[in-house]
Design an enzyme around this catalytic site. Structure first.
Site, mmCIF file in Angstrom:
data_model
loop_
_atom_site.group_PDB
_atom_site.id
_atom_site.type_symbol
_atom_site.label_atom_id
_atom_site.label_comp_id
_atom_site.label_asym_id
_atom_site.label_seq_id
_atom_site.Cartn_x
_atom_site.Cartn_y
_atom_site.Cartn_z
ATOM 1 C CD GLU A 218 -2.495 1.149 2.781
ATOM 2 O OE1 GLU A 218 -3.175 2.138 3.114
ATOM 3 O OE2 GLU A 218 -2.400 0.112 3.484
ATOM 4 C CG ASP A 220 -1.646 4.972 3.217
ATOM 5 O OD1 ASP A 220 -2.491 4.443 2.483
ATOM 6 O OD2 ASP A 220 -1.401 4.576 4.364
ATOM 7 C CD GLU A 223 -3.724 7.272 5.698
ATOM 8 O OE1 GLU A 223 -4.706 6.629 6.087
ATOM 9 O OE2 GLU A 223 -2.559 7.097 6.114
ATOM 10 C CG HIS A 234 1.670 1.260 4.822
ATOM 11 N ND1 HIS A 234 1.950 1.330 6.168
ATOM 12 C CD2 HIS A 234 0.886 2.333 4.547
ATOM 13 C CE1 HIS A 234 1.354 2.388 6.695
ATOM 14 N NE2 HIS A 234 0.704 3.017 5.733
#
Length: 428
Positions: A218, A220, A223, A234
């Site tokens: 992942e 990100d 956010e 991640h």
């Protein structure tokens, strides 16, 4: 009734036994984006979006009986996971009326609370598609991804998240989700239900936790609300989507998020969240062909704004590099989960392969989003490295409160551009 049901083996992959309901016609909202070249020229691409299957109505394939209602499975229809998947139909979506999701040109608007004809919807998660049956895939390594965002109507406790995950390409009704937290709240994984062993949430009337989770790499990219923002890579030990079981899924939802600069991003600050702005993320390749650096720029009012330098002692830098990640763990006295999972080399494998773009809006029933916009853990000093994440009060973000007080909240993602480094905006 059976004539209204379409068996679709591709819904969750070759082994899927699920069917698709036809009570609501599925029409994907259209959304354009731009693909850019090294010369800096960009061409428009006709895309569309689909909502995640977790939000959709799931009913028995021969009628209208709910297979999943509130936060419980129908134990008669779903006495085991494989039978449940073959007995239950995932239906089409009324995007605006039921889910508060709408598009206009190159913009996607997600509303937080939508009062539909049959239910109240809370938040949403959508994917950019390349057509009716395939997700749009992006290979991030050596490229940059740019978009505009309006977070002015997102207060404490909300998260307008835009990110990439290593999902499989083939899908239609928003199936196949995975991320690095290995979520166990998914209703279907790998073509089977997640019903057996399902435990209803104590504070979320629509959710629960099943026996299985769905894991993958992942990134990100974004956010954020109007108070705080974070971007985080991640890695997973296995890059692509794979099913995990029970405690082996791990997936801490909030304990490993980190603090940052306190006077750079927010209402009236350098990046003024009262107004729309542009977010640029570059995935820079090193001489060894692997990911070396993830750089961030903002553009607002025609001005390019570089990410600020870290003010944490022993953790200098303003971008994500292997060294920055290592020194951050030391400075924050945290377990180095990033390198435990293979670090930058392993994460590089994820961004070197095609990934799916996710655009969402959500509240947090696990930790009230305090990891993003407040002091977390709540008994720590906000001046301690890694603990002060934003100015929101530690009592804020309780979902039952914000679902009432911030029901009209929304986020708008727009003007997506993707291409080689330096192709989507004018660098300083």
């Amino acid at each position: 009734m059976l004539s209204k049901i379409l068996a679709l083996a591709a819904l969750l992959g070759p082994a899927a036994a699920q069917v698709v309901g036809k009570e609501t016609t599925e029409t994907h909202p259209k959304m354009t984006w731009q693909k850019c070249s090294a010369s800096g020229s960009c061409s428009s691409v006709s895309g569309e979006v689909t909502i995640d299957s977790n939000w959709r109505w799931v009913h028995d394939k021969d009628g209208y009986t709910n297979c999943y209602s509130g936060n419980e499975w129908n134990s008669t229809i779903c006495n085991d996971d494989k039978t449940c998947a073959s007995n239950c139909a995932v239906d089409g979506a009324n995007y605006s009326g039921t889910y508060g999701a709408s598009t206009s040109g190159n913009a996607l608007t997600l509303k937080f609370i939508t009062e539909g004809e049959y239910s109240t919807n809370i938040g949403s998660r959508l994917y950019l598609m390349a057509g009716a049956d395939k997700y749009q895939m992006f290979t991030l390594l050596g490229n940059e991804f740019t978009f505009d965002v309006d977070t002015s109507k997102l207060g404490c406790g909300l998260n307008g998240a835009l990110y990439f995950v290593s999902m499989d390409e083939d899908a239609r009704y928003g199936t196949g989700y995975c991320d690095a937290q290995c979520p166990r709240d998914l209703k279907f994984i790998n073509g089977e239900a997640n019903a057996v062993g399902w435990k209803e949430s104590s504070n979320d009337q629509n959710a629960g936790v099943g026996q299985y989770g769905s894991c993958c790499t992942e990134m990100d990219v974004w956010e954020a609300n109007s108070i705080s923002t974070a971007y985080t890579p991640h890695p997973c030990t296995t890059v692509g989507q794979h099913r995990c079981e029970g405690d082996a899924c791990g997936g801490t939802y909030s304990a490993t998020r980190y603090a940052g600069i306190k006077d750079f991003y927010g209402p009236g600050m350098t990046v003024d969240t009262n107004k729309k702005f542009t977010v640029v993320t570059q995935f820079i390749k090193g001489s060894n062909g692997q990911l070396a650096d993830i750089k961030r720029f903002y553009v607002q009012n025609g001005k390019v704004i570089e990410n600020p330098e870290s003010t944490i002692e022993g953790n200098s830098g303003n971008s994500i590099t292997e060294e920055f990640c290592k020194t951050q763990k030391t400075a924050f006295n945290d377990q180095d989960t990033f390198n435990d999972k293979g670090g930058m080399a392993q994460f590089s494998k994820g961004v070197a392969a095609p990934m799916v773009l996710v655009m969402s809006l959500w509240d947090d029933h696990y930790s009230n989003m305090l990891w993003l916009d407040s002091t977390y853990p709540t008994d720590a000093s906000p001046d301690e490295p890694g603990k002060g994440r934003g100015t929101c009060d530690t009592s804020s973000g309780v979902p039952s409160d914000i679902e009432e007080s911030q029901a009209s909240s929304q986020v708008i993602y727009s003007n997506i551009k993707f291409g080689p480094i330096g192709s989507t905006f004018k660098q300083p």
